[in-house]
Design an enzyme around this catalytic site. Structure first.
Site, PDB file in Angstrom:
ATOM      1  N   CYS A  41       0.837  -1.205   0.000  1.00 59.40           N
ATOM      2  CA  CYS A  41       0.000   0.000   0.000  1.00 59.40           C
ATOM      3  C   CYS A  41       0.875   1.260   0.000  1.00 59.40           C
ATOM      4  O   CYS A  41       1.992   1.261   0.503  1.00 59.40           O
ATOM      5  CB  CYS A  41      -0.907   0.001   1.235  1.00 59.40           C
ATOM      6  N   ASP A  43       0.382   3.848   1.691  1.00 50.59           N
ATOM      7  CA  ASP A  43       0.303   4.506   3.001  1.00 50.59           C
ATOM      8  C   ASP A  43       1.687   4.939   3.494  1.00 50.59           C
ATOM      9  O   ASP A  43       2.636   4.158   3.474  1.00 50.59           O
ATOM     10  CB  ASP A  43      -0.327   3.526   4.006  1.00 50.59           C
ATOM     11  N   ARG A  45       2.901   5.351   6.271  1.00 49.32           N
ATOM     12  CA  ARG A  45       3.444   4.704   7.479  1.00 49.32           C
ATOM     13  C   ARG A  45       3.990   3.316   7.212  1.00 49.32           C
ATOM     14  O   ARG A  45       4.583   2.686   8.084  1.00 49.32           O
ATOM     15  CB  ARG A  45       2.340   4.617   8.546  1.00 49.32           C
ATOM     16  N   CYS A 100      -5.897   0.139   7.057  1.00 52.13           N
ATOM     17  CA  CYS A 100      -5.746   0.648   5.686  1.00 52.13           C
ATOM     18  C   CYS A 100      -6.929   1.553   5.310  1.00 52.13           C
ATOM     19  O   CYS A 100      -8.088   1.128   5.344  1.00 52.13           O
ATOM     20  CB  CYS A 100      -5.646  -0.524   4.714  1.00 52.13           C
TER      21      CYS A 100
END
Ligand SMILES: [Zn+2]
Length: 190
Positions: A41, A43, A45, A100
């Protein structure tokens, strides 16, 4: 962290590597033989090089919202073609993560405008596993399970790629379904 810091950090990073090995970047520029293709992903983080302790050259990376392997997505399919067909990676890691936002958005059923076509990939996973996902009462656990099922479904999608299927059948390639747990920093192997 502010943007100016990124450039400063880069200068420090280069110095560290060169102090350790003067020809590091000269060697790095010669080519790559990564061990694995990582599909995860976007993302901010979930930084695979950091949580896997990987060095430059270790992993070939593709990231998008909620680690989707669209069978008609030319971006991810091209990455697969190059990593498996040319670089001959030994492993593919499909890595989702708990918490997510893409999965949350797909589960919410809200209208996300231009994101809707992308979210339809995730809604398809939801529809396929509707009974199991909707049957979980705790919303937190429901989301976690959706994240896991999405990773497993994306592995199925990966196996629809003939290059991957053939390499897996010939035991030249292994696919690994993982979830990164943001709350502990640990990799959960599904
Ligand atoms: Zn995500």
């Amino acid at each position: 962290m502010k943007l100016e810091q990124f450039l400063k950090n880069n200068a420090d990073w280069v110095k560290n590597y060169l102090d350790n090995e003067a020809s590091y970047f000269e060697n790095l520029s010669k080519g790559q033989t990564p061990e694995a293709l990582y599909i995860g992903c976007s993302d901010s983080r979930v930084s695979p090089e950091l949580f896997m302790g990987a060095a430059p050259g270790d992993i070939f990376v593709h990231r998008n919202i909620a680690n989707v392997i669209g069978t008609d997505d030319t971006s991810v399919q091209s990455v697969i073609e190059y990593a498996v067909g040319h670089l001959k990676v030994n492993h593919i890691i499909v890595c989702g993560h708990y918490g997510c936002g893409g999965i949350q958005a797909a589960l919410s059923g809200n209208d996300f405008g231009k994101l809707n076509p992308w979210l339809s990939h995730l809604k398809a996973v939801h529809n396929k596993h509707k009974q199991e996902i909707d049957g979980i009462e705790n919303p937190h656990d429901q989301l976690k399970r959706f994240v896991e099922l999405n990773v497993l479904e994306q592995v199925n999608n990966a196996l629809e790629n003939k290059l991957i299927k053939t390499a897996v059948d010939q035991k030249e390639l292994k696919i690994h379904p993982w979830v990164f747990d943001l709350t502990s920093g640990k990799i959960v192997v599904l």
